[in-house]
Motif scaffolding. Structure first.
Motif, mmCIF file in Angstrom:
data_model
loop_
_atom_site.group_PDB
_atom_site.id
_atom_site.type_symbol
_atom_site.label_atom_id
_atom_site.label_comp_id
_atom_site.label_asym_id
_atom_site.label_seq_id
_atom_site.Cartn_x
_atom_site.Cartn_y
_atom_site.Cartn_z
ATOM 1 N N ALA A 317 0.890 -1.264 -0.196
ATOM 2 C CA ALA A 317 -0.007 -0.043 -0.082
ATOM 3 C C ALA A 317 0.815 1.277 -0.092
ATOM 4 N N SER A 318 1.950 1.227 0.737
ATOM 5 C CA SER A 318 2.892 2.463 0.883
ATOM 6 C C SER A 318 3.565 2.683 -0.667
ATOM 7 N N LEU A 319 3.794 1.692 -1.449
ATOM 8 C CA LEU A 319 4.436 1.641 -2.389
ATOM 9 C C LEU A 319 3.523 2.311 -3.427
ATOM 10 N N LEU A 320 2.054 1.817 -3.530
ATOM 11 C CA LEU A 320 1.079 2.494 -4.423
ATOM 12 C C LEU A 320 0.793 3.735 -4.251
ATOM 13 N N ARG A 321 0.964 4.373 -2.706
ATOM 14 C CA ARG A 321 0.880 5.585 -2.338
ATOM 15 C C ARG A 321 1.862 6.559 -2.905
ATOM 16 N N SER A 322 3.085 6.236 -2.620
ATOM 17 C CA SER A 322 4.255 7.028 -2.947
ATOM 18 C C SER A 322 5.606 6.186 -2.666
ATOM 19 N N ARG A 323 5.995 5.772 -3.800
ATOM 20 C CA ARG A 323 7.175 4.818 -4.025
ATOM 21 C C ARG A 323 8.326 5.577 -3.536
ATOM 22 N N SER A 324 8.331 6.776 -3.898
ATOM 23 C CA SER A 324 9.514 7.707 -3.532
ATOM 24 C C SER A 324 9.737 7.827 -2.247
ATOM 25 N N GLU A 325 8.936 7.503 -1.409
ATOM 26 C CA GLU A 325 9.257 7.683 0.029
ATOM 27 C C GLU A 325 9.865 6.553 0.941
ATOM 28 N N ILE A 326 9.895 5.438 -0.131
ATOM 29 C CA ILE A 326 10.682 4.284 0.526
ATOM 30 C C ILE A 326 11.980 4.341 0.065
ATOM 31 N N GLU A 327 12.965 4.321 0.996
ATOM 32 C CA GLU A 327 14.506 4.625 0.908
ATOM 33 C C GLU A 327 15.109 3.682 -0.109
ATOM 34 N N MET A 328 14.790 2.216 -0.038
ATOM 35 C CA MET A 328 15.511 1.499 -0.971
ATOM 36 C C MET A 328 15.069 1.563 -2.436
ATOM 37 N N CYS A 329 14.030 2.308 -2.758
ATOM 38 C CA CYS A 329 13.434 2.504 -4.092
ATOM 39 C C CYS A 329 13.931 3.832 -4.560
ATOM 40 N N ARG A 330 14.467 4.570 -4.046
ATOM 41 C CA ARG A 330 15.174 5.796 -4.504
ATOM 42 C C ARG A 330 16.287 5.634 -5.553
ATOM 43 N N ASN A 331 16.877 4.587 -5.539
ATOM 44 C CA ASN A 331 17.944 4.264 -6.365
ATOM 45 C C ASN A 331 17.663 3.158 -7.129
ATOM 46 N N CYS A 332 16.283 2.859 -7.528
ATOM 47 C CA CYS A 332 16.092 1.494 -8.241
ATOM 48 C C CYS A 332 15.721 1.894 -9.761
ATOM 49 N N THR A 333 16.120 1.245 -10.580
ATOM 50 C CA THR A 333 15.923 1.541 -12.058
ATOM 51 C C THR A 333 14.982 -0.018 -12.382
ATOM 52 N N GLU A 334 14.495 -0.687 -11.623
ATOM 53 C CA GLU A 334 13.823 -2.058 -11.855
ATOM 54 C C GLU A 334 12.474 -1.840 -11.191
ATOM 55 N N GLY A 335 11.682 -2.934 -11.803
ATOM 56 C CA GLY A 335 10.313 -3.325 -11.150
ATOM 57 C C GLY A 335 9.261 -2.457 -11.530
ATOM 58 N N THR A 336 9.530 -1.378 -12.776
ATOM 59 C CA THR A 336 8.059 -0.684 -12.895
ATOM 60 C C THR A 336 7.804 -1.519 -14.299
ATOM 61 N N LYS A 337 8.153 -2.442 -14.771
ATOM 62 C CA LYS A 337 7.578 -3.274 -16.073
ATOM 63 C C LYS A 337 7.351 -4.516 -15.777
ATOM 64 N N VAL A 338 6.182 -5.161 -16.168
ATOM 65 C CA VAL A 338 6.052 -6.496 -16.035
ATOM 66 C C VAL A 338 6.609 -7.381 -17.016
ATOM 67 N N TRP A 339 6.981 -8.525 -16.552
ATOM 68 C CA TRP A 339 7.906 -9.397 -17.524
ATOM 69 C C TRP A 339 9.177 -8.665 -17.857
#
Length: 340
Positions: A317-339
């Motif tokens: 739920a927190s990711l759907l609300r605001s992913r940028s507030e999750i520290e480990m997600c801020r340096n992420c370039t993955e996970g935004t596409k399915v398959w």
């Protein structure tokens, strides 16, 4: 048959009614959650990463194992615990990655664990620095049924290779690769599918064509060019490549650097996969290297209840609300596409 097509066919051959139905349930719940903003999970993981060990023989500068900088416990995955989890999930689990942190071959029971998962019809993969692929280990690797072997080779000369793989010997990587190729031929095995993974950084970017040629000469099936995650990037970093297509970061007018990708408020990984550490902690993805976002422990509860538990649903739920507030997600370039 083309080697990549053969590997793809091998992956598809692991399908079953249970795995197929589960994959559809997971995919449907992901899109439902994404478009409603309400986390729902109707299936179990399609893929898992299991950590054989946190130990490593190298000292790579952007790796907690290499830096010896973990704030969580370190150790080795035990076979009985691993088998218990796989028994619980084998009917729906399609893809199992034996890697999170550390060098898998340092766990003396590693190939026994691979063999057990393979006997369940699960597609198995691992990532290694190849320093322990002796003749015996290479033979046992092929015999274990491992489907995919990713070999990290970040340079085609020792001088370049050791700039990132600190403490490593390129000759050991090449020797280990030759051993695997030899035993695939000796045992007339189509697996494992061998991938040279080349982490593109500034010191080695001029050797991309060379690593592709080396792979061809050795009989490696595929070369994967991977962009590097850099922890301290805002003021620039000597590892950031100058070739723009291989960099996760872009320099701004003020001289600062930022991640190129737009951080969407959804992540496919939170629905189809997770990571299990050597001691049974469940974390959302491979970016949580220190297990800061621990969803629970399989030492105290079954996976299926943990996967649907309040902690996991709240994190989704927190990711759907605001992913940028999750520290480990801020340096992420993955996970935004399915398959993908």
């Amino acid at each position: 048959m083309n080697r990549n097509l053969r590997d793809g066919w091998n992956f598809l051959s692991k399908s079953s009614p249970g795995r197929g139905i589960n994959a559809l349930n997971v995919l449907s719940s992901f899109y439902y959650s994404r478009y409603t903003g309400k986390p729902s999970q109707w299936g179990l993981p399609i893929s898992l990463s299991f950590e054989p060990t946190t130990s490593c023989n190298l000292r790579c500068p952007e790796c907690p194992s290499g830096l010896r900088s973990f704030t969580r416990p370190t150790g080795m995955l035990e076979g009985d615990f691993f088998k218990k989890v796989i028994d619980e999930l084998s009917d729906t689990l399609w893809y199992l990655i034996f890697y999170f942190q550390g060098e898998p071959y340092l766990n003396p029971r590693f190939l026994e664990l691979v063999k057990f998962a393979s006997s369940k019809g699960i597609y198995t993969a691992t990532s290694t620095n190849a320093h322990y692929l002796t003749e015996e280990a290479a033979r046992k690797t092929v015999e274990s049924g491992l489907d995919r072997l990713i070999i990290s080779i970040d340079g085609t000369t020792q001088e370049v290779y050791e700039q990132y793989r600190i403490g490593g010997k390129l000759e050991k990587v090449i020797e280990g690769t030759k051993n695997i190729v030899k035993w695939k031929r000796e045992l007339k095995s189509k697996t494992p599918h061998i991938i040279f993974q080349f982490l593109v950084v500034k010191p080695n970017e001029h050797q991309i064509a060379e690593v592709q040629q080396l792979a061809k000469e050795l009989g490696v099936d595929e070369v994967g060019l991977k962009t590097a995650q850099v922890y301290d990037f805002e003021n620039g970093n000597d590892l950031i490549p100058t070739i723009d297509k291989y960099s996760r970061y872009a320099q701004q007018k003020d001289g600062k650097w930022k991640i190129k990708n737009f951080l969407s408020n959804h992540c496919w990984k939170l629905w189809h996969s997770c990571v299990i550490t050597w001691d049974g902690s469940v974390v959302p993805c491979c970016f949580d290297k220190d297990a800061w976002y621990k969803m629970g422990s399989l030492q105290t509860q079954p996976f299926k209840s943990l996967w649907q538990d309040t902690a996991y649903q709240n994190f989704r739920a927190s990711l759907l609300r605001s992913r940028s507030e999750i520290e480990m997600c801020r340096n992420c370039t993955e996970g935004t596409k399915v398959w993908g």
